[in-house]
Design an enzyme around this catalytic site. Structure first.
Site, PDB file in Angstrom:
ATOM      1  N   HIS A   1       0.861  -1.182   0.000  1.00 28.70           N
ATOM      2  CA  HIS A   1       0.000   0.000   0.000  1.00 28.70           C
ATOM      3  C   HIS A   1       0.899   1.234   0.000  1.00 28.70           C
ATOM      4  O   HIS A   1       1.170   1.800   1.044  1.00 28.70           O
ATOM      5  CB  HIS A   1      -0.892  -0.013   1.231  1.00 28.70           C
ATOM      6  CG  HIS A   1      -1.994   1.000   1.172  1.00 28.70           C
ATOM      7  ND1 HIS A   1      -3.221   0.800   1.772  1.00 28.70           N
ATOM      8  CD2 HIS A   1      -2.067   2.219   0.600  1.00 28.70           C
ATOM      9  CE1 HIS A   1      -3.984   1.857   1.565  1.00 28.70           C
ATOM     10  NE2 HIS A   1      -3.315   2.726   0.852  1.00 28.70           N
TER      11      HIS A   1
ATOM     12  N   HIS B   1      -7.837  -6.321   6.897  1.00 26.94           N
ATOM     13  CA  HIS B   1      -7.598  -5.295   7.931  1.00 26.94           C
ATOM     14  C   HIS B   1      -7.812  -5.872   9.328  1.00 26.94           C
ATOM     15  O   HIS B   1      -8.923  -6.234   9.715  1.00 26.94           O
ATOM     16  CB  HIS B   1      -8.420  -4.016   7.752  1.00 26.94           C
ATOM     17  CG  HIS B   1      -7.733  -2.845   8.406  1.00 26.94           C
ATOM     18  ND1 HIS B   1      -6.944  -1.948   7.726  1.00 26.94           N
ATOM     19  CD2 HIS B   1      -7.696  -2.487   9.717  1.00 26.94           C
ATOM     20  CE1 HIS B   1      -6.465  -1.052   8.587  1.00 26.94           C
ATOM     21  NE2 HIS B   1      -6.900  -1.359   9.794  1.00 26.94           N
TER      22      HIS B   1
ATOM     23  N   GLU C   1      -2.521  -1.602  -3.291  1.00 28.01           N
ATOM     24  CA  GLU C   1      -3.645  -0.888  -2.709  1.00 28.01           C
ATOM     25  C   GLU C   1      -3.363   0.609  -2.707  1.00 28.01           C
ATOM     26  O   GLU C   1      -2.210   1.041  -2.578  1.00 28.01           O
ATOM     27  CB  GLU C   1      -3.848  -1.332  -1.249  1.00 28.01           C
ATOM     28  CG  GLU C   1      -4.146  -2.791  -1.101  1.00 28.01           C
ATOM     29  CD  GLU C   1      -4.387  -3.172   0.336  1.00 28.01           C
ATOM     30  OE1 GLU C   1      -3.794  -2.558   1.236  1.00 28.01           O
ATOM     31  OE2 GLU C   1      -5.183  -4.098   0.564  1.00 28.01           O
TER      32      GLU C   1
END
Ligand SMILES: CC(=O)[C@@H](O)[C@H](O)COP(=O)(O)O
Ligand SMILES: NCC(=O)COP(=O)(O)O
EC number: 2.6.99.2
Length: 240
Positions: A43, A194, A71
């Site tokens: 990310h 997450h 991401e």
């Protein structure tokens, strides 16, 4: 079979606290792949607090035999520059602001749908699959097919918190199961991520047909005790 994609953000976070290149992102990726991970996730945030663009480019060679999931918020130019160059297996689009502490919500497609449609079309023209980071909200999930995205990623922090605090766990799990079912009925693939960890993953994955879980923060913490290879093996044992 649910695939494990290891998120390497927190390896980069540790690496960035010295200018000597260790721990190596590419070495950790290889260890996770050797252990059986079917994907690597990064990310690259605009502030480069952990994953930097150079890390993404370095990973291309290492990740070529598994899925590469990048991401980010596609409304950030830096994210689009990276994915245009790398053309990853999957782009997971996340509505994070640049200064967010961590990802903390899914898209509001009543507001963002029109802006996302051309971006999704461009990413798919690059050969990337597109996944939208979504809350476990059946109404929101129902809007995803109009964007053209192939998958959703369920934002699992509320589930992880319910599990950790032993509060409203079954009702929270049911919300995720309902959202996943709605997505699958609409022809969407379902990913999740997450705050998933070795303790809460098994119950979450009783939700049928979760295609991919992307796990990084807890996995890195667990690997500080067990090592990345054995930690990845422990996750794969849970996923079956
Ligand atoms: C989108 C998501 O939930 C995570 O993949 C995200 O990458 C976490 O970001 P940090 O590692 O910066 O907290
Ligand atoms: N999309 C979730 C991810 O890649 C990792 O999230 P976390 O395990 O670091 O919370």
């Amino acid at each position: 079979m649910t695939n494990l994609s290891v998120n390497l953000n927190k390896v980069a976070l540790i690496r960035n606290t010295r200018n000597i290149g260790i721990p190596s992102i590419t070495k950790m990726a290889q260890i996770c792949i050797d252990a059986g991970a079917k994907g690597i996730t990064v990310h690259p945030r605009p502030d480069q607090r952990h994953i930097r663009p150079g890390d993404v480019y370095d990973l291309v060679e290492v990740v070529k035999d598994v899925e590469f999931n990048i991401e980010g918020n596609p409304l950030e130019v830096s994210f689009m520059e990276i994915v245009r160059r790398v053309k990853p297996t999957q782009c997971t689009l996340v509505p994070d602001t640049p200064d967010t502490f961590t990802s903390d919500s899914g898209w509001d497609l009543t507001k963002d749908k029109e802006r996302l449609i051309p971006i999704i079309q461009e990413l798919q023209s690059l050969g990337s699959r597109v996944s939208l980071f979504m809350d476990a909200d059946v109404e929101q999930v129902s809007l995803v097919p109009n964007t053209g995205a192939e998958r959703i990623e369920l934002y699992t922090e509320p589930y992880a918190t319910a599990f950790r605090e032993k509060q409203d766990l079954d009702s929270t799990w049911q919300k995720f199961a309902d959202a996943a079912k709605k997505a699958q009925e609409l022809g969407l693939g379902v990913n999740a991520g997450h705050d998933l960890n070795l303790d809460n993953l098994a119950k979450f994955c009783t939700i049928p047909h979760i295609l991919e879980v992307s796990i990084g923060h807890a996995l890195t913490a667990e690997a500080l005790e067990m090592g990345f290879y054995d930690t990845v093996r422990a996750y794969l044992k849970i996923l079956g």
